[in-house]
Design a protein around this motif. Structure first.
Motif: not given
Length: 519
Positions: A370, A420-421
């Motif tokens: 991610g 992140e993600n």
């Protein structure tokens, strides 16, 4: 009463001892028996004789041969004089003579008795020409060293192949210097001899097992050079080929300049345009900065540690501001980075027939799936180009007019944005760059121009019109080339007509400016 008999005893002892001392030490000005200087027995010699003997020893020593060996079949024979061996403590013969001759009666007596039991050795202090000694060992290294070759990778159509490493054997220069000096001081008798140098083993880095893990793409980037001419295109392809296939181990620093130089035709480069102090000039290797810039962006995406990066003096068009990495051998500009991962990395570089260059960095991916990184350029300030600049160049022939495009000035910075993600977790400035503003530069050749021609060129320049300048310069060049031919009169008239037109344009421009001021 005891003091009286004590004095008598000492007087009697001195009478008995003194003759013995005179016999042993001699009053003839010679060195006592049992005295050595180095390995030379100087017993019974005068100071002058001892000095002469030592000097003769050094002459013999320096005329001898030394064979330096780094193992079977690896030898170099040199003269001892090549090491610059000298005698430093030249007063040692005086010290040798002083033993048994100087000091009070008891000291002299003790010295002579000691010599009866054991010889006394004075050390010779050897001096060396350290530069000469280093040169000799550098020659040994050049001839004897076996280069260490690390295990590497080669990318083929079928995937990666591991290339075998090779253990290196290197002359340990520092330790070998000590071996040579110790041998000459303690073991050499001036005969021709062999000295075994110190050789250290240097094991290659890596292994097939370690490199088998290198498969993941850590970062890849492509730029286009479709507008480049043949020479610049060849330089881009050549520089890319020099970098392609590099394997870099954890903690190692990669230097682009060291990898792609020298910039010579023998190394595959051609003269092409490059930046120099705000000008576009022809230089061997022109265009190489696009290679380092493309690699720089791949390194950024792989999130490796950049240790040196410089922007260009003027803006480039194949990447956004602050995303470039300039290379200048003479200007001290380099692009360097460190493999800051825990595994080896492999650099693949290639160019395509439609003039694109791509670098891809392979390694072992440890970042979360991610995790995403992108880079954005932000222009902080723009400086418009100033008025055109006219330059006369006596190295260019009369009739030449060259134009360099204007470049805007910029101040910019590059942002690194990590998500992140899908959620942004960090945003930081990677670098800041300043690019010069450069006006359009018109260069007019003046080689061979006389005073009249120079005046006409200056008149054309004062119009500020490039078309007029080209017409006048072209006509002057044609007139010069036609001198002594049947076309001379026509060429001269054409030159005069061009100058007259330039003068008329200048007068019209001045009239328009005056009218604008009055209005």
């Amino acid at each position: 009463m005891k003091k009286f008999f004590g004095g008598i005893f000492l007087l009697f002892l001195s009478i008995l001892v003194c003759p013995a001392i005179n016999v042993q030490a001699s009053d003839k000005g010679t060195i006592a028996n049992g005295v050595y200087i180095g390995n030379i027995d100087v017993s019974g010699m005068t100071i002058a004789d001892a000095n002469t003997t030592i000097e003769a020893y050094f002459q013999e020593l320096n005329s001898s041969e030394l064979t330096l060996s780094a193992g079977e079949g690896k030898t170099i024979t040199v003269m001892a004089s090549d090491l610059g061996i000298t005698w430093n403590n030249t007063d040692i013969a005086d010290e040798a003579y002083a033993l048994g001759h100087e000091g009070n009666i008891v000291q002299r007596y003790k010295a002579m008795k000691d010599l009866e039991r054991n010889n006394h050795k004075f050390d010779i202090e050897y001096g060396y020409n350290e530069e000469a000694l280093q040169d000799v060992l550098a020659k040994c290294s050049k001839n004897f060293d076996q280069k260490t070759v690390n295990y590497g990778l080669k990318k083929t159509e079928n995937g990666f192949e591991v290339t075998e490493g090779q253990t290196g054997y290197l002359v340990d220069v520092a330790e070998s210097v000590g071996i040579i000096k110790d041998f000459i001081k303690n073991d050499w008798n001036a005969d021709n001899t062999v000295i075994q140098l110190s050789v250290k083993e240097d094991a290659p880095k890596g292994s097939a097992e370690e490199l088998a893990k290198v498969r993941d793409v850590l970062g890849t980037y492509t730029t286009s050079y479709r507008t480049s001419g043949a020479a610049r295109s060849a330089n881009v392809a050549n520089g890319c080929a020099h970098i392609n296939g590099s394997t870099i181990y954890p903690g190692e620093e990669f230097s682009v300049l060291d990898t792609i130089t020298p910039f010579t035709e023998a190394n595959g480069y051609f003269p092409a345009g490059s930046y120099l102090n705000g000008l576009v000039v022809e230089s061997v290797g022109g265009g190489i900065c696009q290679v380092s810039t493309t690699l720089y962006n791949a390194v950024l995406l792989a999130e490796l540690e950049v240790t040196e990066r410089h922007n260009h003096s003027m803006i480039v068009t194949y990447v956004e501001p602050s995303a470039d990495a300039a290379i200048a051998e003479s200007g001290g500009k380099n692009f360097k980075f460190v493999n800051s991962t825990d595994a080896p990395i492999y650099i693949e570089g290639y160019t395509t027939s439609d003039k694109h260059i791509t670098f891809t960095i392979y390694g072992v991916e440890t970042r979360d799936p991610g995790h995403k990184v992108e880079y954005k350029s932000e222009v902080l300030e723009t400086t418009p180009a100033s008025a055109d600049q006219y330059v006369t160049d006596p190295s260019q022939s009369l009739g030449y007019v060259g134009t360099q495009s204007a470049h805007l000035g910029y101040k910019a910075q590059l942002w690194k944005i990590v998500t992140e993600n899908g959620q942004e977790v960090s945003r930081e400035v990677v670098n800041s760059s300043t690019y010069k503003m450069v006006p359009r530069i018109i260069t007019i050749g003046t080689a061979g121009a006389d005073e009249s021609a120079m005046a006409k060129i200056q008149t054309a320049i004062s119009t500020g019109d490039v078309g007029t300048i080209k017409a006048v310069a072209g006509a002057l060049g044609a007139a010069r080339n036609a001198q002594g031919t049947e076309n001379e009169a026509a060429a001269a008239q054409a030159a005069q007509d061009a100058v007259d037109a330039a003068n008329q344009q200048l007068r019209d421009q001045q009239a328009a400016e005056e009218e604008e001021l009055q209005g």
